[in-house]
Design a protein around this motif. Structure first.
Motif, PDB file in Angstrom:
ATOM      1  N   VAL A 193     -24.560 -58.178  56.194  1.00 37.49           N
ATOM      2  CA  VAL A 193     -23.952 -56.841  56.222  1.00 37.49           C
ATOM      3  C   VAL A 193     -22.592 -56.905  56.909  1.00 37.49           C
ATOM      4  O   VAL A 193     -22.491 -57.334  58.068  1.00 37.49           O
ATOM      5  CB  VAL A 193     -24.859 -55.829  56.949  1.00 37.49           C
ATOM      6  N   LEU A 194     -21.576 -56.462  56.195  1.00 39.11           N
ATOM      7  CA  LEU A 194     -20.220 -56.398  56.738  1.00 39.11           C
ATOM      8  C   LEU A 194     -20.030 -55.082  57.492  1.00 39.11           C
ATOM      9  O   LEU A 194     -20.361 -54.004  56.983  1.00 39.11           O
ATOM     10  CB  LEU A 194     -19.194 -56.489  55.604  1.00 39.11           C
ATOM     11  N   VAL A 202     -17.113 -52.695  59.172  1.00 40.79           N
ATOM     12  CA  VAL A 202     -15.683 -52.405  59.272  1.00 40.79           C
ATOM     13  C   VAL A 202     -15.548 -51.121  60.076  1.00 40.79           C
ATOM     14  O   VAL A 202     -15.863 -50.035  59.592  1.00 40.79           O
ATOM     15  CB  VAL A 202     -15.039 -52.246  57.881  1.00 40.79           C
ATOM     16  N   ALA A 262     -10.687 -57.016  57.639  1.00 37.89           N
ATOM     17  CA  ALA A 262     -11.750 -56.730  56.677  1.00 37.89           C
ATOM     18  C   ALA A 262     -11.490 -57.422  55.350  1.00 37.89           C
ATOM     19  O   ALA A 262     -12.394 -58.022  54.752  1.00 37.89           O
ATOM     20  CB  ALA A 262     -11.867 -55.221  56.479  1.00 37.89           C
ATOM     21  N   LEU A 306     -13.743 -60.807  52.959  1.00 32.92           N
ATOM     22  CA  LEU A 306     -14.374 -60.529  51.667  1.00 32.92           C
ATOM     23  C   LEU A 306     -14.609 -61.769  50.814  1.00 32.92           C
ATOM     24  O   LEU A 306     -15.225 -61.669  49.751  1.00 32.92           O
ATOM     25  CB  LEU A 306     -13.507 -59.525  50.872  1.00 32.92           C
ATOM     26  N   ILE A 346     -21.615 -61.282  50.726  1.00 32.97           N
ATOM     27  CA  ILE A 346     -21.911 -60.018  51.406  1.00 32.97           C
ATOM     28  C   ILE A 346     -22.934 -59.266  50.573  1.00 32.97           C
ATOM     29  O   ILE A 346     -22.778 -59.117  49.361  1.00 32.97           O
ATOM     30  CB  ILE A 346     -20.632 -59.162  51.578  1.00 32.97           C
ATOM     31  N   ALA A 404     -22.343 -53.260  53.092  1.00 34.05           N
ATOM     32  CA  ALA A 404     -21.289 -53.037  54.082  1.00 34.05           C
ATOM     33  C   ALA A 404     -21.384 -51.638  54.657  1.00 34.05           C
ATOM     34  O   ALA A 404     -21.860 -50.698  54.006  1.00 34.05           O
ATOM     35  CB  ALA A 404     -19.915 -53.256  53.461  1.00 34.05           C
ATOM     36  N   LEU A 416     -18.696 -48.983  56.282  1.00 41.51           N
ATOM     37  CA  LEU A 416     -17.243 -48.807  56.327  1.00 41.51           C
ATOM     38  C   LEU A 416     -16.850 -47.536  57.053  1.00 41.51           C
ATOM     39  O   LEU A 416     -17.352 -46.448  56.733  1.00 41.51           O
ATOM     40  CB  LEU A 416     -16.671 -48.759  54.900  1.00 41.51           C
ATOM     41  N   LEU A 460     -15.202 -54.260  47.199  1.00 44.52           N
ATOM     42  CA  LEU A 460     -16.662 -54.341  47.229  1.00 44.52           C
ATOM     43  C   LEU A 460     -17.266 -53.746  45.961  1.00 44.52           C
ATOM     44  O   LEU A 460     -18.207 -54.304  45.378  1.00 44.52           O
ATOM     45  CB  LEU A 460     -17.199 -53.610  48.463  1.00 44.52           C
ATOM     46  N   PHE A 509     -22.206 -50.082  49.610  1.00 46.29           N
ATOM     47  CA  PHE A 509     -21.704 -49.804  50.962  1.00 46.29           C
ATOM     48  C   PHE A 509     -21.975 -48.357  51.313  1.00 46.29           C
ATOM     49  O   PHE A 509     -22.181 -47.495  50.448  1.00 46.29           O
ATOM     50  CB  PHE A 509     -20.211 -50.122  51.092  1.00 46.29           C
TER      51      PHE A 509
END
Length: 473
Positions: free
Chosen positions: A360-361, A363, A394, A398, A402, A405, A407, A423, A430
């Motif tokens: 999991v990203l 940001v 960010a 990428l 991933i 996410a 955000l 994404l 996300f």
């Protein structure tokens, strides 16, 4: 007339047009002759008569300056003398023709003879009243914002202290305190959208009940707007009722229902009735918690009225009566009703989210929030990528695998849209976790869930888990 005269005449006409377009008036002060010449454009700006007027010294012009600005003007003359004959001032003037007070910016340059004695000053005058008014309004707004922020912080502090005194575990404190913060956030979002003129009761109801139990809640009543103070109080009151209904009352079972109804009163106030039915048999609580105290005392007083709770066996019935002082006029800007994307107002009985193995990203430009997200998602089993605090950070992340996410919509003034677009192009789901109150839905028009700040990190984890399940299922 010579070619040189023609050229000079054309240059003069261009200068005249430039001064007119810029809204400037010009003057010339012949020091040797003691004469101050006011142009027609300067006369229109200042109300002074056009043409020459006697002016032996700078003090000759002081009667045209507002008395409250004279000391600063004189100090400016002294401080700017060593600057080579260039002067610039801003001061108020009481126009001699109509008595209006205007703000002027005056700039001039002095020419001297070979011995260094002043010959004349040529300059321009500009009416800067509009700019000064904007600056004053901006200062007033900043002072009002400072006042509101301090009030909010004081309220949050009081909520934290009172909630902590009446909870026996950290988990219970975080759940109760987080829900109350969310209720305040929803009310403030509606007030901001209406420029703090008022919030509609039906919008407050939609924000609190809209995502709790689809098909089990309903609300009706005439259009009514509350003052900011009353709106925050009612939002907290509805939250306490909703939290109790989810944990113990009608919304704890599939057969239960909550109906909210309000009516206008002859004295200009209103009465709101919360009715639960179809749930477990109700009995009065053995002890009074802070929620009951907040609902019966704080909400009632803030609404300039009273609140009563009846624990009927068939379901809780609460009545909130508000005085006319709690009702606001209909604001010029009325926001749309909030769109519920995720059930985030109160915690449900569902277990913690399972994100085991998910990459999991994160940001998020607020470091503390990013740290909280990182801890919460890691506790749920996720492998956290980032956090990224800036747009460039960010984008640089990428190029690795991933799965989902989280955000923030705005990263230090830059939109997160480039990250969301990248994404979406890769098919990576996300969720937006944002403080912006966009009634139309997700920022940038993306088809993505939205969680409004302030939030409980467990809500974010649950939303990510739901996204991953939908994406893989």
């Amino acid at each position: 007339m010579t070619l040189g005269d023609l050229g000079h005449s054309e240059e003069h006409r261009r200068l005249e047009r430039a001064l007119e377009v810029a809204g400037l008036g010009e003057f010339e002060w012949d020091r040797s002759r003691g004469q101050f010449v006011v142009s027609a454009r300067m006369a229109a700006i200042t109300g002074l008569p056009a043409g020459p007027m006697p002016a032996d010294s700078i003090r000759t012009l002081e009667p045209f300056i507002h008395p409250d600005d004279l000391a600063e003007f004189r100090a400016g003359v002294v401080s700017q003398r060593p600057a080579g004959g260039v002067y610039e001032f801003e001061f108020r003037q009481v126009r001699p023709d109509d008595g209006r007070v205007v703000w002027l910016r005056v700039a001039g340059v002095m020419t001297r003879n070979a011995e260094g004695r002043p010959l004349n000053i040529t300059g321009i005058v500009e009416d800067v009243t509009a700019r000064k008014l904007e600056e004053d309004q901006r200062q007033t707004l900043m002072a009002e914002l400072d006042h509101r922020v301090k009030n909010v912080l004081a309220t949050v502090q009081a909520l934290a202290v009172q909630t902590a005194k009446r909870t026996t575990s950290l988990e219970a404190f975080l759940q109760n305190f987080g829900g109350r913060l969310k209720a305040m956030g929803s009310a403030n979002e509606l007030l901001t959208a209406a420029r703090w003129r008022g919030a509609a009761i039906d919008h407050l109801a939609a924000a609190e009940l809209g995502a709790l139990a689809p098909g089990q809640t309903g609300w009706e009543g005439p259009e009514l707007f509350l003052t900011p103070r009353a709106a925050n109080a009612l939002a907290l009151g509805l939250h306490e009722l909703a939290a109790n209904a989810v944990k113990f009352g009608a919304l704890s079972v599939d057969t239960g229902r909550v109906n909210l109804r309000w009516v206008r009163l002859a004295d200009g106030g209103f009465e709101l009735t919360w009715t639960e039915s179809g749930g477990p048999t109700v009995s009065p609580p053995a002890r009074r918690g802070f929620g009951s105290t907040l609902l019966e005392q704080v909400t009632g007083r803030e609404l300039n009225g009273e609140t009563g709770i009846d624990y009927r066996p068939s379901g809780v019935v609460a009545r909130l009566r508000a005085g006319a002082a709690a009702v606001a006029p209909r604001p010029e800007t009325v926001p749309e009703a909030p769109v519920a994307r995720i059930a985030e107002t109160v915690a449900t009985s569902a277990g913690p989210a399972n994100l085991r193995g998910a990459r999991v990203l994160i940001v998020e430009d607020a470091v503390l929030l990013a740290m909280e997200l990182e801890t919460g998602l890691s506790d749920a089993g996720a492998e956290v990528i980032g956090p990224a605090y800036e747009l460039e950070e960010a984008l640089a992340l990428l190029d690795q695998p991933i799965d989902a996410a989280v955000l923030d919509a705005n990263l230090n003034g830059h939109s997160v849209t480039p990250v969301a677009e990248a994404l979406a192009a890769r098919g990576v789901p996300f969720v937006f976790a944002t403080g912006y109150g966009e009634a139309a839905g997700a920022p940038g028009g993306f088809e993505a869930p939205v969680i409004r700040k302030p939030y409980d990190v467990t809500q974010v984890a649950a939303a990510v888990a739901e996204l991953l399940q939908a994406h893989t299922g």
